[in-house]
Write an enzyme that holds these catalytic residues in place. Structure first.
Site, PDB file in Angstrom:
ATOM      1  N   HIS A 177       0.850  -1.182   0.000  1.00 51.84           N
ATOM      2  CA  HIS A 177       0.000   0.000   0.000  1.00 51.84           C
ATOM      3  C   HIS A 177       0.891   1.239   0.000  1.00 51.84           C
ATOM      4  CE1 HIS A 177      -3.978  -1.968   1.528  1.00 51.84           C
ATOM      5  NE2 HIS A 177      -3.953  -1.865   0.208  1.00 51.84           N
TER       6      HIS A 177
ATOM      7  N   ASP B 197       1.178   3.858   1.612  1.00 50.55           N
ATOM      8  CA  ASP B 197       1.727   4.441   2.832  1.00 50.55           C
ATOM      9  C   ASP B 197       2.827   3.567   3.432  1.00 50.55           C
ATOM     10  OD1 ASP B 197      -0.430   2.644   3.256  1.00 50.55           O
ATOM     11  OD2 ASP B 197      -0.686   3.314   5.322  1.00 50.55           O
ATOM     12  N   HIS B 198       3.230   2.493   2.733  1.00 53.82           N
ATOM     13  CA  HIS B 198       4.225   1.569   3.279  1.00 53.82           C
ATOM     14  C   HIS B 198       5.483   1.415   2.431  1.00 53.82           C
ATOM     15  CE1 HIS B 198       1.991  -0.243   6.715  1.00 53.82           C
ATOM     16  NE2 HIS B 198       1.014   0.356   6.070  1.00 53.82           N
TER      17      HIS B 198
END
Length: 290
Positions: free
Chosen positions: A82, A84-85
């Protein structure tokens, strides 16, 4: 979902929850990321690992490099892809020469409500870690634990020297994980929770929120909570045929309107799992018990 702690948050600062572990908070807070993504640095001495480098944000990448100091980054390890990772993995690798290892790449479209959680299409690992495979450095061993459900490629990483488990988005103390079909799978998520419950990890370090000091207790509660949601869905469908959207207001009282889409996708994930188990069926958008 719990509300975030009062500001100021330690964005960009180095914190040390235990001797082998440091963490740096990225500047990407949201209703789905809490105060932001926590990047973990594991190890001391000449070589370390970086877990979940976070968003492609120059200030955050600078903070990671500063926290690592003179040590070599032996591996940039991603729990899942994802946005945000994993996006900072590539620029961090280009800057340091470190290999990207961990989860497999995904190129699926994300139909979920999270603007911050669509898949990182540019993620290209140098090595995909299989379940049980280890990455080692001086004084540390990180072993991959396959935990699909939040995403099909999700991994946790167990630090064998201390009994800590880096859980990404699979288990978080501040909120349950969002399971967004088609890649997110509630049946797989439940099996992964049960797998963690059978383990003896001392503490969980999630990518968002505080450490989980009583992991088996939390996981037991999460499994119970998901079963309650499942039973709630079956009771509602026992009254009349309904869509997932119809059920959300009755199942989630006082829900933040920004999270309505996430709640609907969670209900849909439960429905798809119940359908596979032969307990519900559908006609168009309407579901019913069988």
């Amino acid at each position: 979902m719990a509300g975030p702690p009062p500001k100021p948050w330690p964005t960009g600062l180095v914190e040390r929850p235990e001797p082998l572990v440091r963490r740096v908070l990225a500047p990407n807070p949201s209703p789905y990321t809490y105060t932001g993504t926590q990047t973990y640095i594991v190890g001391e001495g000449e070589a370390v690992a970086v877990i979940d480098p976070g968003p492609d944000d120059q200030a955050h990448i600078d903070a990671i490099v500063e926290a690592v100091g003179a040590a070599k980054i032996a591996a940039i390890m991603c729990t899942h892809t994802h946005r945000d990772h994993s996006p900072a993995a590539r620029p961090l690798a280009e800057r340091t020469g470190a290999p990207i290892v961990g989860c497999a790449p995904l190129v699926l479209d994300d139909s979920g409500p999270r603007a911050d959680a669509s898949f990182d299409r540019d993620y290209a690992p140098d090595r995909v870690m299989e379940d049980g495979e280890a990455m080692t450095g001086p004084g540390w061993t990180l072993r991959a634990v396959h935990t699909p459900g939040h995403t099909s490629n999700h991994l946790c990483f167990a630090l064998e020297e201390s009994g800590a488990l880096f859980t990404g988005d699979h288990v978080m103390g501040w909120s349950t994980s969002v399971v967004v079909p088609p890649d997110g799978d509630m049946g797989a998520y439940m099996k992964s929770l049960e797998r963690l419950y059978e383990r003896g990890d001392r503490v969980y370090y999630p990518a968002h929120g505080a450490p989980v000091e009583k992991p088996r207790q939390l996981v037991r509660g999460m499994i119970g909570h998901r079963r309650q949601r499942e039973n709630q869905i079956l009771r509602l469908l026992g009254e009349t045929r309904q869509s997932a959207a119809d059920m959300v207001p009755r199942m989630y009282k006082g829900l933040d309107p920004r999270l309505t889409g996430a709640a609907e996708m969670s209900v849909t994930a439960h429905l798809l799992d119940l359908e596979r188990r032969g307990l519900v069926g559908r006609s168009g958008d309407l579901w019913q018990t069988l």
